[in-house]
Design a protein around this motif. Structure first.
Motif, PDB file in Angstrom:
ATOM      1  N   ALA A 391       6.700   0.688   3.689  1.00 53.81           N
ATOM      2  CA  ALA A 391       5.283   0.635   4.234  1.00 53.81           C
ATOM      3  C   ALA A 391       4.196   1.625   3.905  1.00 53.81           C
ATOM      4  O   ALA A 391       3.164   0.996   3.685  1.00 53.81           O
ATOM      5  N   LYS A 394       3.284   0.647   0.387  1.00 57.30           N
ATOM      6  CA  LYS A 394       2.408  -0.597  -0.015  1.00 57.30           C
ATOM      7  C   LYS A 394       1.063  -0.236   0.812  1.00 57.30           C
ATOM      8  O   LYS A 394       0.085  -0.981   0.391  1.00 57.30           O
ATOM      9  N   ARG A 395       1.020   0.562   1.701  1.00 56.12           N
ATOM     10  CA  ARG A 395      -0.597   0.805   2.383  1.00 56.12           C
ATOM     11  C   ARG A 395      -1.347   1.612   1.275  1.00 56.12           C
ATOM     12  O   ARG A 395      -2.623   1.459   1.295  1.00 56.12           O
ATOM     13  N   ASP A 636       7.731  -7.630   8.229  1.00 54.69           N
ATOM     14  CA  ASP A 636       7.322  -6.073   8.697  1.00 54.69           C
ATOM     15  C   ASP A 636       7.319  -5.812  10.046  1.00 54.69           C
ATOM     16  O   ASP A 636       7.358  -4.715  10.712  1.00 54.69           O
TER      17      ASP A 636
END
Length: 719
Positions: A391, A394-395, A636
């Motif tokens: 996460a 990917k942010r 997610d």
């Protein structure tokens, strides 16, 4: 002709000529991959599995032949060999039957029957066995001498002799064996003292379990045997004892007199004390062997799929080994897998993030490394903190040099810690700690799973069931053969392969693999296959075995980057000459190749199978058969088991395949099981026919057992 050719041919239902030629090739030192790929004319096109079967059966027959020699010698030394007995031994190829023949002559410890014989009671046993109405107790009085103190003792001794004779009677043993084969039941009971312990909980399904032995699956058999080894379970195998004993008595008991009664008692004793334990051990061993073979087969199939997983290829990769407590270890690799830099970063989910000097710079550091080293893909280990790291990355919306998004892949960490502490890792990175080595291994697994995973003991890769419970010698042989098969089916780049990868190339091994690497360091890259003959100790025999599986990209001779064996180069050169072009032009021009009449090139040593293989290779020279890695993302909204709810449909990755179903990673650090009955809307006999390792699937959550940490999943009706 090999003495076993005809027998192997019949047993495996293979052509006798192909079996004979295969045995000759194997005895001359040819490897299974070489024979299956380059000697199809001789074998009749047998594949690796068939050739391995021939080799294995030949080995078993050879072992049995040696056993016969030992048995024959032992009986001859006793002076008891007869022409009839010798012929029976010679013609027997059943292991159990052979041991039955040998049993009366087999040296044994001092048994109760042997003691009775030493006391002179064998004539009394013969009198009782005749069952002619005489009074056995009256006959026994003549034997109450010396160590025999009374009639009862004489009779008991005679019965011991009868019991042993029954036990050594081949017909009696076959009767009991037939009963076990038809009706044996395997039973498992919990050891009461262990019933409430934590270690017993995982065996709760077997606390009071029984089923026909012939229907007992491999995984249940191995689970029970493991529970037995750990002292949690008691396992037994038994037919209908009363019925089996009655059938035996009917073979020996005649009439209703006292002698017949004593014979019946002796037969019952023989069954309970001698026959049943012996045959139970035999069947337990055979059942365990079958379970081992099935477990090893499943393990080998999984390993093959794992090794042949699609590689990303030669791209610059950032590898991340995630962690909460110690942060994330980041390693940047070039397109050849060489380490460019490494750094520890502490995203906000790390426990030490607040104290880290890089706290505010975690995102900046990753961005800078992606830019500085031209990173084209990111590999994240699937262990602790994997979802949080994914996460975080990917942010950042990282971009490649050409502006395209940097793809993110989650990679299995199984065995990475084993590699990072291994001798191989220390040789590769002597001045780096285990965390750096582990991160590098994760990145290399994405680039080329096969090249990296060959460095590990296959048992540590995490795709087997009960791998520590099966025959370890047989397991190692099967897994080594699987690795060798995979390496040679893909082919190896001669100028970039590590010594560990080269070790598995047909005809090489550790010494020649190291010599190739040393020669490469001293003389630079290979430019043609024939240079292999300059490598120390690599002679013509090894060259013949290995050359076709080694590739040289950009070689002057384009055939050096194909699976065409050097022994066939003249055939391709003649084809090109007949077409009025060069070999390179022939490879590039499909029309020219389609116009070739292969029958013109058939000779006494080269047939249509080899010519067909050559044309397929020229059609796609140097092609990697593994495909290419694809991106995947978990849901997610789901990160832990507590987030799961029955009925949820989630994306997952198949991580292990067993006979009873498939395990799927859905991103909660605990794989779920799709039972074989839940794999499809139809009957499934083999899970491997429905799913493949690392396949991306959709699953529905059926049940979550938080107490036992088990997740039940289904693929039925899931689109």
């Amino acid at each position: 002709m090999n003495q076993f050719t005809e027998r192997i041919s019949k047993a495996l239902n293979l052509p006798q000529r192909g079996v004979e030629n295969t045995l000759q090739l194997l005895s001359s030192g040819c490897t299974i991959p070489f024979i299956s790929r380059y000697r199809k004319e001789l074998t009749g096109g047998l594949d690796e599995v068939q050739i391995a079967g021939i080799s294995e059966l030949c080995g078993r027959l050879s072992d049995m032949s040696k056993r016969k020699e030992t048995i024959t010698k032992t009986i001859e030394e006793q002076g008891k060999m007869t022409p009839e007995l010798s012929k029976r031994i010679e013609e027997c190829w059943d292991a159990a039957g052979l041991e039955d023949i040998y049993l009366p002559y087999k040296p044994k410890r001092r048994t109760r029957a042997q003691v009775a014989r030493e006391r002179g009671l064998e004539p009394l046993a013969a009198i009782i066995m005749l069952q002619r109405g005489q009074d056995p107790e009256n006959a026994a009085r003549r034997f109450v001498i010396g160590d025999v103190k009374n009639v009862d003792e004489a009779v008991k001794g005679a019965q011991d002799i009868i019991a042993e004779n029954v036990n050594e009677d081949e017909h009696a043993r076959q009767t009991v064996r037939s009963a076990f084969r038809r009706e044996a039941v395997i039973t498992s009971k919990v050891v009461k003292a262990k019933a409430e312990t934590d270690e017993a909980a995982k065996y709760s399904d077997y606390f009071d379990f029984s089923e026909p032995l012939r229907r007992c699956s491999s995984h249940r058999m191995l689970a029970m045997r493991r529970g037995e080894a750990e002292g949690v379970l008691r396992v037994s195998i038994s037919p209908d004892d009363e019925g089996c004993a009655d059938r035996l008595k009917s073979q020996y008991v005649r009439g209703r007199g006292r002698c017949s009664e004593l014979v019946g008692e002796a037969v019952a004793d023989a069954y309970k004390r001698l026959l049943k334990p012996s045959i139970e051990t035999e069947f337990a061993s055979a059942a365990k062997e079958r379970a081992d073979d099935e477990a090893i087969r499943v393990f080998a199939d999984n390993l093959r799929q794992l090794l042949l997983a699609a590689p990303l290829g030669q791209k610059r990769v950032m590898a991340i080994d995630p962690g909460f407590r110690t942060g994330c270890k980041v390693a940047c690799l070039d397109a050849q897998g060489n380490l460019l830099c490494h750094e520890a970063v502490f995203p906000d989910f790390c426990l030490r993030a607040a104290k880290s000097p890089h706290k505010a710079d975690a995102a900046t550091l990753v961005n800078e490394m992606v830019s500085e080293y031209g990173i084209e893909a990111i590999a994240i280990g699937n262990g602790t903190a994997s979802r949080e790291t994914e996460a975080f990355v990917k942010r950042l919306a990282l971009k490649q040099a050409d502006g395209k998004p940097v793809p993110v892949f989650v990679v299995s960490e199984d065995g990475a810690s084993v590699y990072s502490a291994s001798k191989i890792a220390r040789e590769e990175f002597p001045d780096k700690d285990v965390t750096v080595r582990g991160a590098v291994s994760i990145g290399r697994r994405l680039m080329d799973p096969l090249a990296e995973l060959v460095k590990l003991d296959p048992k540590s890769i995490g795709v087997g069931q009960y791998q520590h419970d099966v025959d370890q010698t047989k397991l190692k042989r099967s897994l080594d053969m699987t690795v060798e098969s995979c390496v040679n089916s893909v082919g190896v780049n001669l100028n970039t392969a590590s010594k560990h990868l080269l070790t598995y190339v047909s005809g090489l091994g550790p010494v020649l693999a190291q010599n190739i690497v040393d020669y490469r360091k001293a003389n630079g890259a290979f430019t043609r296959r024939s240079q292999l003959l300059k490598v120390p100790r690599l002679g013509h025999a090894a060259y013949e075995q290995c050359a076709g599986f080694l590739r040289i990209q950009g070689a002057a001779n384009p055939l050096d980057n194909t699976a065409v064996h050097p022994e066939s180069y003249k055939i391709v050169e003649q084809m090109a000459k007949d077409c009025g072009c060069t070999v390179a032009e022939l490879i590039a021009d499909k029309g020219k190749r389609e116009g070739i009449d292969l029958r013109r090139y058939i000779s006494s040593t080269v047939g249509m199978p080899t010519l067909t293989d050559i044309m397929h290779e020229l059609d796609k020279p140097g092609r990697d058969p593994r495909g290419q890695a694809e991106e995947f993302s978990f849901d997610d909204s789901v990160r832990t088991v507590d987030d799961l709810r029955e009925g949820m449909v989630l994306p997952g990755i198949v991580t292990n395949i067993t006979n009873f179903g498939a395990f799927v990673d859905i991103g909660v650090h605990q794989d779920g099981l799709v039972h074989i009955s839940q794999l499809a809307d139809r009957y499934v006999s083999d899970p491997a026919a429905v799913v493949k390792l690392h396949q991306h699937v959709k699953v529905r959550v059926v049940e979550v057992d938080r107490k036992r940490n088990r997740i039940s999943l289904s693929m039925k009706g899931v689109l």
